[in-house]
Design a protein around this motif. Structure first.
Motif, mmCIF file in Angstrom:
data_model
loop_
_atom_site.group_PDB
_atom_site.id
_atom_site.type_symbol
_atom_site.label_atom_id
_atom_site.label_comp_id
_atom_site.label_asym_id
_atom_site.label_seq_id
_atom_site.Cartn_x
_atom_site.Cartn_y
_atom_site.Cartn_z
ATOM 1 N N THR A 72 2.271 1.813 -3.454
ATOM 2 C CA THR A 72 1.242 2.387 -4.324
ATOM 3 C C THR A 72 1.079 3.882 -4.069
ATOM 4 O OG1 THR A 72 0.043 0.291 -4.453
ATOM 5 C CG2 THR A 72 -1.198 2.287 -4.964
ATOM 6 N N GLU A 73 1.095 4.282 -2.797
ATOM 7 C CA GLU A 73 0.972 5.704 -2.469
ATOM 8 C C GLU A 73 2.150 6.501 -3.013
ATOM 9 O OE1 GLU A 73 0.605 5.681 1.755
ATOM 10 O OE2 GLU A 73 -1.490 5.014 1.737
ATOM 11 N N GLU A 130 0.830 -1.206 0.000
ATOM 12 C CA GLU A 130 0.000 0.000 0.000
ATOM 13 C C GLU A 130 0.862 1.253 0.000
ATOM 14 O OE1 GLU A 130 -3.382 2.164 2.811
ATOM 15 O OE2 GLU A 130 -3.087 -0.019 2.917
ATOM 16 N N GLU A 131 1.955 1.238 0.786
ATOM 17 C CA GLU A 131 2.859 2.389 0.820
ATOM 18 C C GLU A 131 3.536 2.606 -0.524
ATOM 19 O OE1 GLU A 131 2.537 0.168 3.159
ATOM 20 O OE2 GLU A 131 2.855 1.011 5.169
ATOM 21 N N ASP A 157 1.753 6.825 -6.801
ATOM 22 C CA ASP A 157 0.719 7.804 -7.130
ATOM 23 C C ASP A 157 1.258 9.232 -6.995
ATOM 24 O OD1 ASP A 157 -1.086 5.812 -7.663
ATOM 25 O OD2 ASP A 157 -2.120 5.957 -5.722
ATOM 26 N N GLU A 158 2.054 9.467 -5.953
ATOM 27 C CA GLU A 158 2.618 10.806 -5.757
ATOM 28 C C GLU A 158 3.646 11.119 -6.838
ATOM 29 O OE1 GLU A 158 3.453 14.576 -4.341
ATOM 30 O OE2 GLU A 158 1.723 13.248 -4.066
#
Length: 380
Positions: free
Chosen positions: A284-285, A281-282, A288-289
């Protein structure tokens, strides 16, 4: 003290030159650093701390912890890359060590190694230290810096012994599709070329999934894939990478590894196990950034007249500065306090371009691109 000719002939890093210029000033926004501006995920850091508190500070297996190799094997199933953790995976001290081991295991003195350019600066010196000779294969902006069969043929790569690939690419951010790889793979099979595929940026792609030449027919058995934890998991300082490949290649690399490094650092291996278990999840974040920053930087460069193709991976833009890239970078640093890396550092194919890292905050990117726009306007 007399030095070896091989050591004496190694060039200084062109990237380092511009870092040192930037470090001499305290008002610089640096867009030159090739590492994430994020910290490693908290769960991974906690696992590292816990391993230290429990006294887990001994050597691991030369090949790396069995538990980590098993997790790496599971992780690469997502890329359709099945590898046996027992004898087809080697954990190394950073991806850089994996690349060096691959050169030393696969290159004999006098062998020719084809390298597409522009690309990462360490390949040439690594080939030289292994006793090989580099053959440059240019890639072109009009092809979005993808490698083609035509460029391989034109460069004479049919006579090479080994091919080095770096996609997603540093410095251009270029990626390659399955269809593009199919042509390159056919060339490799036709000419019996072995491949080192540096895929350290595989998790950092935008809009499409990562593709690997190792998944092409007949290529798994002739390819060593290099990857690691520095870029996707922001673990650059923990120095942990790995190689995947045929058992005979991994065994040869491990024999060199056991005499030079013995084993990769233990603490980062515990962090990496946790990263692979719980930190998707981290990642992916972070991706995205990076994607938001990528869109900003590319659009700003194109608006100010610095033609920039849309990078499909990594965290670099590669704008065309329309002239001498070293002069542009030096004058930009002097006039506006923005540090970028001249594209020519990465080979002749990078001349007239700049490597701009967007692994920095959106606030600094906005300020930096405002300053670059002002500089470009002042030169018109």
């Amino acid at each position: 003290m007399r030095l070896s000719d091989r050591a004496s002939d190694l060039p200084e890093s062109g990237i380092r030159k511009f870092f040192e210029l930037a470090e001499a000033r305290d008002d610089v926004i640096s867009l030159g650093v090739g590492e994430p501006d994020f910290s490693a995920p908290w769960a991974a850091r906690t696992a590292a701390i816990d391993s230290l508190e429990r006294g887990k500070t001994s050597y691991t297996s030369n090949r790396g912890m069995a538990a980590l190799r098993e997790r790496i094997a599971d992780h690469h199933e997502r890329y359709d890359q099945p590898y046996d953790p027992a004898d087809e995976i080697l954990v190394t001290t950073g991806a850089s060590e994996a690349v060096d081991l691959a050169f030393r295991a696969l290159v004999d003195p006098g062998d020719t190694v084809a390298v597409h350019e522009p690309t990462y600066i360490s390949y040439g010196p690594g080939i030289e230290l292994a006793g090989g000779e580099q053959l440059t294969v240019p890639t072109r902006a009009e092809d979005d810096f993808a490698l083609t069969r035509e460029s391989l043929e034109a460069a004479g790569a049919a006579e090479a012994d080994l091919l080095v690939l770096c996609y997603p690419n540093n410095p251009t951010g270029a990626t390659m599709t399955e269809e593009e790889y199919a042509e390159v793979a056919a060339f490799c099979r036709d000419n019996d070329l072995r491949v080192i595929a540096d895929e350290i940026y595989s998790a950092l792609t935008y809009g499409t999934d990562h593709a690997s030449i190792a998944t092409q027919p007949g290529m798994r058995e002739r390819t060593v894939v290099v990857n690691g934890f520095s870029k996707a998991y922001a673990m650059t300082g923990l120095r942990l990478g790995y190689a995947l490949g045929p058992a005979e290649a991994i065994d040869a690399m491990n024999r060199i590894h056991q005499y030079t490094m013995l084993s990769a650092p233990t603490t980062p291996q515990y962090a990496a196990c946790e990263a692979l278990d719980r930190c998707d999840e981290e990642v992916t974040e972070m991706v995205d950034e990076y994607n938001r920053r990528r869109r900003l930087v590319v659009s700003r460069f194109n608006e100010m007249g610095l033609d920039t193709f849309e990078p499909g991976g990594a965290f670099y833009a590669f704008p065309d500065c329309g002239g001498d890239d070293e002069v542009f970078a030096e004058e930009l640093l002097e006039a506006e306090g923005v540090a970028v890396v001249p594209g020519s550092v990465f080979g002749e194919g990078g001349e007239g371009h700049l490597r701009v890292s967007y692994a920095t905050s959106m606030r600094e990117l906005k300020e930096a691109t405002d300053r670059i726009a002002s500089f470009v306007e002042s030169r018109d």
